[in-house]
Design a protein around this motif. Structure first.
Motif: not given
Lengths: 306, 306
Positions: A229-243
Motif C-alpha cells: 500500500f502506497f499513499d503519496l499525498v501532495g499538500r503543497n508545490k512539490g514532486r512525488g514519484h512511486i515506481q
C-alpha cells in the motif's frame, strides 16, 4: 558475549565483519549487549520503555550508527522503541538490521518502532536489513514501524531490504517532508514458501518544493503473498514519484495499491507499477549462453533485487 | 413529444440531430416517450421494475441501439434498471447518454443500473455521455452503475464521458472477462466549480488469455474534487493495463487509487498514473503563436480530453 552464530547474523544484517567503527548498540534476545558512543553521537537507554535514544549533534559529518538486533532464541517477543535525533546540518548513516535465527518450534518476533527527527539541512541515510534463518519450525516475524519527519532542506535516503527467511512481516513507514526536504526510498523484498509480507508506505509532501521518490522491487515465489500500500499525498508545490515492480512466480500473489492524492494544484505526482513473471526473452538469452534454467532465473532475480 | 430543449439535450448526450436510425428508446423525466425496435433488436419494458430489456439476436451486425435519457424538470429522482443481452457473434453499438436540464432549485437525479451480457464472440461498443445544464441552483446528479460480463472471445469497448454540468456523480463499473475476452475502457471526465466525481472501476481477468486496457483522463478545475478507484485483478494468464492522467487546476483535488492484484503467476499487470498541472512549455508555445493564456489553456485541455 558474541558467539560465531551472532557474528554470522551481524554480517547478514549489518555487513559487519567486526565490531563496527563509531557509535553502535547491539541488542540480542531482548537486551542490549554492547554499546559504543562517540563525541558526536550519544546513545541513551530509554527510562520509560524498552529502547534507546540516539542523539546526533548538529554538524556531525561522516559518522555512522549501527544498531543491529539479533534474536537467536525461540519464543522471543521483543518490542523496542528507538528515537533518533539527527541534528541540524549533520550527515550520518544509520544501519538497523535485524536477524532472527530460530531453531525451535515457537515463534520469535521482533517489532521495532523507530522515530526519526531529521533536523533542518541534515542528511540521513537509513538502512534496514531483515534476515531470518534456522532449521526449526518456529516462525520468524518482523514488524518494523518507521516514522520520519524531515525538516526544511533535510535529505533522507531510506533503504529497506528483506533478504531472506522472514515468515511474516508487516512494515509501516510514515514520512513527512517539510519545505525543500528530499526523500528517496528503496525497498527490496523477497518472499518464498508460505511467507507473507505487507508494506505500507505513506509520504506526505507538506512543505513547498519537497520531493519524494519511492522505488519498490519485489520477488514473490512459491505460495508466498505480498501486499503493498502506497499513499503519496501532495499538500503543497512539490514532486512525488512511486515506481514498483514485482516478479511473480509459481503460486505466489502480489497485490499493489498505490494511491496518489494531489491536494494542491502544483503537486505533481506520478505512479508506475508492473507485476509480471520473468521475461522469457531474458531467460532464453542467458540459457543460450550456457546457463541452466534455474541459474538463469537466479541471475535475473539477483539483478532485479540489487 | 420532443421540444427544442429535448432535442438540444439529445444532441449533447447522443450526438443525435434527428430521431436515431435503428433501435432506440427515449426516456424523459422518468417515463419512456418514444421507442423503435428492429427485426434483430427488441426492446421490452421490464414488468417488475423501472427499465427495459434490450435483446440483440445472435449474429446481428452493424446495428445500433440508442437509449438516451433526458431530465428537464427539477426534483426528479429517476432510477432505471436496464438489461442488455448481446447475442453470440453480434457486433453492435449501444449509446446511453443522459442529459439533465435543471432550471429549478431542487435536485434532479438519474441513476442507471446497466447489466450487459456480452455472449461468446460478440462485439459491443458502449458509449455513455453525461451532460448537465440549466441556470437553476438545483443540483444535477448522475450515478450510473454498469456491470458487464464478457463471455469467451467477446470484445467490449466502453467509452464513459462526463462532458459538463454534473454536480455530483458516483460511477461504479464492474467487468468480468472470460477466456480470450478483450476490454478497452476510455474514461473522460471534466469537473469545475464545486462539483465532485467518484469513479470506481473493477476489472477481473477470469478466463485465460483475456486482456484489459483502461485509459482515464480527467481535468479538475476550480474547487472540484475527483476520486478514482481502480481494481484490476488477474486471476488467470492475461494482461491488464491501467493508465490514468489528470490535469489539476486552481484549488481542485484529484485522488487516484489504482490497485493491481496478480493472483496468478502468468497475470501481467501494469499501472501508470500521473497528476499534474498543464505543462508550462506547452502553454508558452501556444501563446507564442498568438493565443491568449486562456485560449492556450482551452486548446490544451480540449486536446487532452479528446
Amino acid at each position: 558475549m558474541l558467539n560465531a552464530l551472532d557474528k554470522t547474523m551481524l554480517e547478514k544484517v549489518a555487513d559487519l565483519h567486526e565490531i563496527p567503527q563509531g557509535a553502535f548498540n547491539i541488542r540480542k534476545n531482548g537486551v542490549g549487549v554492547q554499546r559504543n558512543t562517540t563525541d558526536n553521537i550519544d546513545i541513551v537507554t530509554k527510562a520509560d520503555k524498552s529502547g534507546i535514544d540516539v542523539i546526533v549533534k548538529p554538524y556531525t559529518k561522516g559518522e555512522s550508527v549501527h544498531i543491529p538486533v539479533i534474536v537467536t532464541e525461540e519464543a522471543i517477543n521483543d518490542v523496542v522503541y528507538n528515537t533518533f535525533e539527527i541534528g541540524e546540518y549533520s550527515d550520518v548513516l544509520v544501519v538497523a538490521g535485524c536477524g532472527i535465527h530460530n531453531s525451535g518450534c515457537h515463534k520469535s518476533q521482533h517489532d521495532g518502532i523507530h522515530n526519526f527527527y531529521v533536523r533542518r539541512g541534515a542528511k540521513l541515510k537509513y538502512v534496514e536489513k531483515h534476515y531470518g534463518q534456522g532449521e526449526g519450525t518456529g516462525e520468524r516475524v518482523l514488524n518494523p514501524k518507521t516514522i520520519i519527519e524531515a525538516e526544511e532542506g533535510a535529505v533522507v535516503e531510506l533503504e529497506m531490504i528483506q533478504i531472506k527467511g522472514i515468515d511474516h512481516t508487516k512494515r509501516d513507514t510514515e514520512i513527512r517532508l517539510m519545505d525543500k526536504a528530499k526523500l528517496v526510498v528503496t525497498e527490496r523484498l523477497l518472499t518464498y514458501k508460505d511467507q507473507d509480507a505487507e508494506s505500507n508506505i505513506t509520504v506526505e509532501l507538506i512543505g513547498a518544493d519537497s520531493s519524494a521518490q519511492i522505488i519498490s522491487r519485489s520477488v514473490a515465489q512459491d505460495n508466498s503473498k505480498q501486499e503493498f500500500f502506497f499513499d503519496l499525498v501532495g499538500r503543497n508545490k512539490g514532486r512525488g514519484h512511486i515506481q514498483c515492480d514485482a516478479i511473480i512466480m509459481h503460486n505466489a500473489q502480489v497485490l499493489s495499491t498505490p494511491k496518489i492524492s494531489a491536494r494542491h494544484s502544483e503537486a505533481q505526482l506520478i505512479h508506475e507499477a508492473a507485476i509480471g513473471r520473468i521475461e522469457s526473452e531474458q531467460l532464453i538469452k542467458l540459457m543460450s549462453m550456457g546457463f541452466s534454467e534455474s541459474e538463469a532465473e537466479d541471475t535475473i532475480l539477483n539483478g532485479f533485487l540489487k
